[in-house]
Scaffold this active site. Structure first.
Site, PDB file in Angstrom:
ATOM      1  N   GLY A  13     116.683   3.081 -11.069  1.00  0.00           N
ATOM      2  CA  GLY A  13     115.397   2.979 -10.382  1.00  0.00           C
ATOM      3  C   GLY A  13     114.911   1.556 -10.238  1.00  0.00           C
ATOM      4  N   GLY A  16     116.028  -0.128 -13.741  1.00  0.00           N
ATOM      5  CA  GLY A  16     117.470  -0.151 -14.010  1.00  0.00           C
ATOM      6  C   GLY A  16     118.229  -1.041 -13.029  1.00  0.00           C
ATOM      7  N   ARG A  41     120.324   8.055  -4.147  1.00  0.00           N
ATOM      8  CA  ARG A  41     119.906   6.756  -4.661  1.00  0.00           C
ATOM      9  C   ARG A  41     121.123   5.859  -4.941  1.00  0.00           C
ATOM     10  NH1 ARG A  41     114.700   6.094  -8.701  1.00  0.00           N
ATOM     11  NH2 ARG A  41     113.628   4.834  -7.170  1.00  0.00           N
ATOM     12  N   PRO A  95     107.314  10.048 -16.590  1.00  0.00           N
ATOM     13  CA  PRO A  95     105.989  10.335 -16.004  1.00  0.00           C
ATOM     14  C   PRO A  95     105.100  11.118 -16.964  1.00  0.00           C
ATOM     15  CG  PRO A  95     107.614  11.860 -15.149  1.00  0.00           C
ATOM     16  CD  PRO A  95     108.361  10.890 -16.011  1.00  0.00           C
ATOM     17  N   GLU A 166     110.577  -3.393 -20.802  1.00  0.00           N
ATOM     18  CA  GLU A 166     110.670  -4.276 -19.643  1.00  0.00           C
ATOM     19  C   GLU A 166     109.258  -4.646 -19.164  1.00  0.00           C
ATOM     20  OE1 GLU A 166     113.291  -5.901 -18.360  1.00  0.00           O
ATOM     21  OE2 GLU A 166     111.533  -6.827 -17.472  1.00  0.00           O
ATOM     22  N   ALA A 226      98.003  -1.918 -20.987  1.00  0.00           N
ATOM     23  CA  ALA A 226      96.601  -1.525 -21.126  1.00  0.00           C
ATOM     24  C   ALA A 226      95.686  -2.747 -20.988  1.00  0.00           C
ATOM     25  CB  ALA A 226      96.392  -0.851 -22.486  1.00  0.00           C
ATOM     26  N   LEU A 228      96.321  -5.528 -19.331  1.00  0.00           N
ATOM     27  CA  LEU A 228      96.330  -5.983 -17.935  1.00  0.00           C
ATOM     28  C   LEU A 228      95.437  -5.077 -17.083  1.00  0.00           C
ATOM     29  CD1 LEU A 228     100.141  -6.794 -17.582  1.00  0.00           C
ATOM     30  CD2 LEU A 228      98.268  -8.449 -17.523  1.00  0.00           C
ATOM     31  N   CYS A 277     102.886   2.834 -13.599  1.00  0.00           N
ATOM     32  CA  CYS A 277     102.821   2.632 -15.055  1.00  0.00           C
ATOM     33  C   CYS A 277     101.453   2.444 -15.684  1.00  0.00           C
ATOM     34  CB  CYS A 277     103.729   1.467 -15.428  1.00  0.00           C
ATOM     35  SG  CYS A 277     105.445   1.858 -15.070  1.00  0.00           S
ATOM     36  N   PHE A 339     101.242   0.131  -3.273  1.00  0.00           N
ATOM     37  CA  PHE A 339     100.194  -0.106  -4.277  1.00  0.00           C
ATOM     38  C   PHE A 339      99.899  -1.590  -4.466  1.00  0.00           C
ATOM     39  CE2 PHE A 339     102.086  -1.540  -8.348  1.00  0.00           C
ATOM     40  CZ  PHE A 339     103.439  -1.363  -8.101  1.00  0.00           C
TER      41      PHE A 339
HETATM   42  P1  NAD Z   1     112.423   5.395 -11.363  1.00  0.00           P
HETATM   43  O1  NAD Z   1     111.861   6.751 -11.196  1.00  0.00           O
HETATM   44  O2  NAD Z   1     112.415   4.441 -10.206  1.00  0.00           O
HETATM   45  O3  NAD Z   1     113.950   5.508 -11.847  1.00  0.00           O
HETATM   46  C1  NAD Z   1     114.375   6.361 -12.861  1.00  0.00           C
HETATM   47  C2  NAD Z   1     115.732   6.928 -12.475  1.00  0.00           C
HETATM   48  O4  NAD Z   1     116.269   7.638 -13.597  1.00  0.00           O
HETATM   49  C3  NAD Z   1     115.704   7.936 -11.325  1.00  0.00           C
HETATM   50  O5  NAD Z   1     116.496   7.462 -10.258  1.00  0.00           O
HETATM   51  C4  NAD Z   1     116.245   9.231 -11.947  1.00  0.00           C
HETATM   52  O6  NAD Z   1     117.039   9.987 -11.055  1.00  0.00           O
HETATM   53  C5  NAD Z   1     117.077   8.698 -13.091  1.00  0.00           C
HETATM   54  N1  NAD Z   1     117.339   9.679 -14.155  1.00  0.00           N
HETATM   55  C6  NAD Z   1     116.452  10.481 -14.806  1.00  0.00           C
HETATM   56  N2  NAD Z   1     117.088  11.208 -15.742  1.00  0.00           N
HETATM   57  C7  NAD Z   1     118.402  10.865 -15.695  1.00  0.00           C
HETATM   58  C8  NAD Z   1     119.548  11.266 -16.431  1.00  0.00           C
HETATM   59  N3  NAD Z   1     119.451  12.149 -17.425  1.00  0.00           N
HETATM   60  N4  NAD Z   1     120.738  10.726 -16.104  1.00  0.00           N
HETATM   61  C9  NAD Z   1     120.840   9.819 -15.112  1.00  0.00           C
HETATM   62  N5  NAD Z   1     119.779   9.387 -14.389  1.00  0.00           N
HETATM   63  C10 NAD Z   1     118.566   9.902 -14.685  1.00  0.00           C
HETATM   64  O7  NAD Z   1     111.664   4.751 -12.611  1.00  0.00           O
HETATM   65  P2  NAD Z   1     111.381   3.194 -12.879  1.00  0.00           P
HETATM   66  O8  NAD Z   1     110.214   2.708 -12.082  1.00  0.00           O
HETATM   67  O9  NAD Z   1     112.671   2.444 -12.816  1.00  0.00           O
HETATM   68  O10 NAD Z   1     110.871   3.263 -14.397  1.00  0.00           O
HETATM   69  C11 NAD Z   1     111.752   3.585 -15.447  1.00  0.00           C
HETATM   70  C12 NAD Z   1     111.053   3.312 -16.757  1.00  0.00           C
HETATM   71  O11 NAD Z   1     110.717   1.914 -16.855  1.00  0.00           O
HETATM   72  C13 NAD Z   1     109.722   4.051 -16.946  1.00  0.00           C
HETATM   73  O12 NAD Z   1     109.590   4.400 -18.297  1.00  0.00           O
HETATM   74  C14 NAD Z   1     108.677   3.021 -16.600  1.00  0.00           C
HETATM   75  O13 NAD Z   1     107.457   3.257 -17.265  1.00  0.00           O
HETATM   76  C15 NAD Z   1     109.314   1.743 -17.084  1.00  0.00           C
HETATM   77  N6  NAD Z   1     108.899   0.520 -16.374  1.00  0.00           N
HETATM   78  C16 NAD Z   1     108.776   0.523 -15.026  1.00  0.00           C
HETATM   79  C17 NAD Z   1     108.425  -0.660 -14.371  1.00  0.00           C
HETATM   80  C18 NAD Z   1     108.276  -0.708 -12.867  1.00  0.00           C
HETATM   81  O14 NAD Z   1     107.873  -1.743 -12.377  1.00  0.00           O
HETATM   82  N7  NAD Z   1     108.582   0.334 -12.127  1.00  0.00           N
HETATM   83  C19 NAD Z   1     108.263  -1.843 -15.095  1.00  0.00           C
HETATM   84  C20 NAD Z   1     108.430  -1.804 -16.478  1.00  0.00           C
HETATM   85  C21 NAD Z   1     108.755  -0.625 -17.110  1.00  0.00           C
HETATM   86  C1  UGA Z   2     102.746  -3.913 -14.114  1.00  0.00           C
HETATM   87  C2  UGA Z   2     102.776  -5.090 -15.095  1.00  0.00           C
HETATM   88  O1  UGA Z   2     102.240  -6.241 -14.440  1.00  0.00           O
HETATM   89  C3  UGA Z   2     104.198  -5.360 -15.577  1.00  0.00           C
HETATM   90  O2  UGA Z   2     104.177  -6.395 -16.572  1.00  0.00           O
HETATM   91  C4  UGA Z   2     104.785  -4.089 -16.188  1.00  0.00           C
HETATM   92  O3  UGA Z   2     106.122  -4.297 -16.576  1.00  0.00           O
HETATM   93  C5  UGA Z   2     104.733  -2.977 -15.161  1.00  0.00           C
HETATM   94  O4  UGA Z   2     103.354  -2.775 -14.732  1.00  0.00           O
HETATM   95  C6  UGA Z   2     105.197  -1.662 -15.690  1.00  0.00           C
HETATM   96  O5  UGA Z   2     105.220  -1.448 -16.875  1.00  0.00           O
HETATM   97  O6  UGA Z   2     105.473  -0.823 -14.822  1.00  0.00           O
HETATM   98  P1  UGA Z   2     103.266  -3.569 -11.539  1.00  0.00           P
HETATM   99  O7  UGA Z   2     102.558  -2.271 -11.739  1.00  0.00           O
HETATM  100  O8  UGA Z   2     104.576  -3.564 -10.879  1.00  0.00           O
HETATM  101  O9  UGA Z   2     103.489  -4.279 -12.959  1.00  0.00           O
HETATM  102  O10 UGA Z   2     102.347  -4.554 -10.709  1.00  0.00           O
HETATM  103  P2  UGA Z   2     101.055  -5.447 -11.050  1.00  0.00           P
HETATM  104  O11 UGA Z   2     101.214  -6.741 -10.389  1.00  0.00           O
HETATM  105  O12 UGA Z   2     100.739  -5.456 -12.475  1.00  0.00           O
HETATM  106  O13 UGA Z   2      99.919  -4.653 -10.267  1.00  0.00           O
HETATM  107  C7  UGA Z   2      99.493  -3.379 -10.675  1.00  0.00           C
HETATM  108  C8  UGA Z   2      98.282  -2.965  -9.868  1.00  0.00           C
HETATM  109  O14 UGA Z   2      97.151  -3.778 -10.206  1.00  0.00           O
HETATM  110  C9  UGA Z   2      98.470  -3.110  -8.355  1.00  0.00           C
HETATM  111  O15 UGA Z   2      97.882  -2.011  -7.709  1.00  0.00           O
HETATM  112  C10 UGA Z   2      97.725  -4.399  -8.025  1.00  0.00           C
HETATM  113  O16 UGA Z   2      97.240  -4.438  -6.706  1.00  0.00           O
HETATM  114  C11 UGA Z   2      96.587  -4.335  -9.029  1.00  0.00           C
HETATM  115  N1  UGA Z   2      96.042  -5.670  -9.363  1.00  0.00           N
HETATM  116  C12 UGA Z   2      96.806  -6.589 -10.000  1.00  0.00           C
HETATM  117  C13 UGA Z   2      94.731  -5.966  -9.024  1.00  0.00           C
HETATM  118  O17 UGA Z   2      94.004  -5.129  -8.433  1.00  0.00           O
HETATM  119  N2  UGA Z   2      94.221  -7.188  -9.354  1.00  0.00           N
HETATM  120  C14 UGA Z   2      94.962  -8.119 -10.005  1.00  0.00           C
HETATM  121  O18 UGA Z   2      94.425  -9.230 -10.285  1.00  0.00           O
HETATM  122  C15 UGA Z   2      96.285  -7.818 -10.335  1.00  0.00           C
END
Ligand code: NAD
Ligand code: UGA
Length: 470
Positions: A13, A16, A41, A95, A166, A226, A228, A277, A339
């Protein structure tokens, strides 16, 4: 020291894919396979044209072009990849639970648990299992319980569990991964911790790599998000006071941000935080606090989410009020559905709730975004994707998707900026003024426009946090 030669990352995702691409780029001696159960994907990650990658991130395409088929591959062959790996990252979705105990607050861990079970079933030799997903505190214990459940007497297999959350943000993922503020490694087994540290040391300065225990690492991730999000709710609450008093949110943010203890980042008022997140991670914290009987702590953090919901609601109410309390059959252009800028992700985007509310008021939306696909919007607005009859008895949809921003705006009665894409900062207001209905309203929820500039052409503007709105 244990030397990692093969990595398997479960979950292709937003985390990853980019994370493994950057490790692959910096560690040519390590073979990395990213696996997922979602065939389409994986196909998209393998597409010869990198503009079709499933994740849009500036800089990602060129890295993928260089490392794919060298030391990075994408496949659905989860079992085979687990078997070969000596380090496995769990990077699957977590989720919020929809039903049962903790519904609406704690994470649904079914995907994480299924990874742990598969690893337990398949892995051979010594395997370091790394939590990359964001998880409720103590999840590492669940993973350990599963992994160690059938290995008491089997000396040929062993596991170490680490937490390595991450911190990348979407839209800047590659920069965040290449130059992280810190890398957090939580664990109990020092050998495993050093093995993971060795990987990051290829490009991250040593002083930025922090060792903690497992629970501090898991909790630090939830706490960072939290904190942020709390800043965004704080500045958004002040934006409403600005509008009421004649102050200006950009001026206030600039003034308070100059205090080095407060700092300038994350002080941009807007339609509320979205993304997959922030809300989920705060709600996890709320659940955790309640679980331990810390109800005041739970209330404190829940209010951060409440203010966020309220900000989206008050924006929509402001729009209705300014458009004479009536949106029935009015064409409104929506500029931006992601977003935030520089991502195609719409998870928890404020645009979803604002658009749903506008549709319920009878508005007809013309939606534009720089990167979000029509199908994604369709999915997000599916509850409202009903067809109704217009006055001629013809079926008519309540929203449409426009690739061209000027066509989206044409013949509309208002436009609402919901994402801060650069294109929207450079619009030709003279051209727009000739093609829209009058009176015309601009609702700038990201406060990115210069009000005087649009007013020159007889257009009305309401700007979030601007006390000069009248
Ligand atoms: P995502 O939904 O984009 O990707 C997750 C992937 O995992 C999906 O493609 C799904 O099909 C796959 N999956 C689920 N179960 C599986 C299994 N058993 N075997 C193989 N594949 C499987 O999610 P994401 O945004 O990459 O987030 C992943 C994690 O990282 C979450 O816990 C999220 O909170 C955290 N995180 C996300 C961000 C971000 O910016 N999106 C940043 C930091 C941390
Ligand atoms: C956020 C954190 O910034 C990352 O450090 C973290 O790894 C990630 O969540 C996660 O755990 O998923 P992200 O959600 O990708 O990253 O993007 P941000 O830049 O943090 O923005 C989040 C939301 O806040 C957006 O909707 C953005 O528009 C809003 N935002 C951000 C504001 O309204 N004002 C700001 O000053 C900053």
């Amino acid at each position: 020291m244990f030397k990692v030669k093969r990595i398997c990352c479960i979950g292709a995702g937003y985390v990853g894919g980019p994370t493994m691409a950057v490790i692959a780029k910096n560690c040519p001696d390590i073979k990395i396979e990213v696996v997922d159960i979602n065939q389409s994907r994986i196909d998209a990650w393998n597409h010869s044209n990198v503009s079709y990658l499933p994740v849009f991130e500036p800089g990602l395409g060129s890295i993928i072009e260089n490392v794919r088929k060298v030391n990075l591959s994408f496949s659905t062959n989860v079992k085979e990849s687990i078997r070969k790996a000596d380090m496995i990252f769990i990077s699957v979705n977590t989720p919020i639970k929809k039903t049962g105990i903790g519904a609406g607050e704690t994470s649904d861990l079914r995907w994480v648990e299924s990874c742990a079970r598969q690893i337990n079933e398949i892995a051979i030799g010594h395997t370091i299992v790394v939590e990359k997903s964001t998880l409720p505190v103590k999840t590492a214990q669940t993973i350990k319980d599963i992994l160690f459940s059938s290995n008491f007497n089997d000396k040929s297999r062993s596991f170490s569990v680490l937490s390595n959350p991450e911190f990348l943000a979407e839209g800047t993922a590659i920069k965040d991964l290449e130059e992280p503020d810190r890398v957090l490694i939580g664990g109990e087994d020092k050998d495993a911790m050093y093995a993971l540290r060795e990987i990051y040391l290829k490009w991250v300065p040593e002083e930025k790599i922090i060792f903690t225990n497992l629970w501090s690492s898991e909790l630090s991730k939830l706490s960072a998000n939290a904190f942020l999000a709390q800043r965004i709710s704080s500045i958004n609450s002040i934006s409403a006071i600005c509008e009421a008093t004649g102050a200006n949110i950009n001026e206030v943010a600039n003034a308070i941000g100059k205090d080095s203890r407060i700092g300038t980042k994350f002080l941009k008022a807007g339609p509320g935080f979205g993304g997959s997140c922030f809300k989920k991670d705060i709600l996890n914290l709320v659940y955790l606090a309640k679980y331990y009987g810390l109800y005041e702590v739970a209330d404190f953090w829940r209010n951060v989410v409440e203010i966020n919901n309220w900000q989206q609601k008050r924006i929509y109410q402001e729009i209705v009020r300014r458009m004479f309390g009536n949106l029935a059959e009015k064409k409104i252009a929506i500029l931006g559905f992601a977003f935030k800028e520089n991502t195609n992700d719409t998870r928890e985007s404020p645009a979803i709730s604002i658009c749903n509310n506008l549709i319920n008021e009878g508005a007809v939306l013309s939606i534009h975004d720089e990167k979000v696909l029509e199908d994604t919007i369709k999915n997000d607005l599916s509850e409202n994707d009903f067809e109704t009859r217009n006055s001629k008895g013809e079926f008519k949809n309540r929203w449409s998707f426009e690739r061209d921003v000027y066509r989206a705006i044409e013949n509309s009665e208002a436009l609402i900026i919901l994402t801060e894409w650069q294109t929207y900062k450079e619009l030709d207001w003279h051209k727009i003024s000739l093609k829209v209905k009058s009176p015309f309203w601009i609702f700038d929820t990201r406060s990115i426009l210069t009000c005087e500039e649009v007013k020159k052409y007889g257009l009305n503007i309401w700007q979030l946090g601007n006390g000069d709105n009248n």
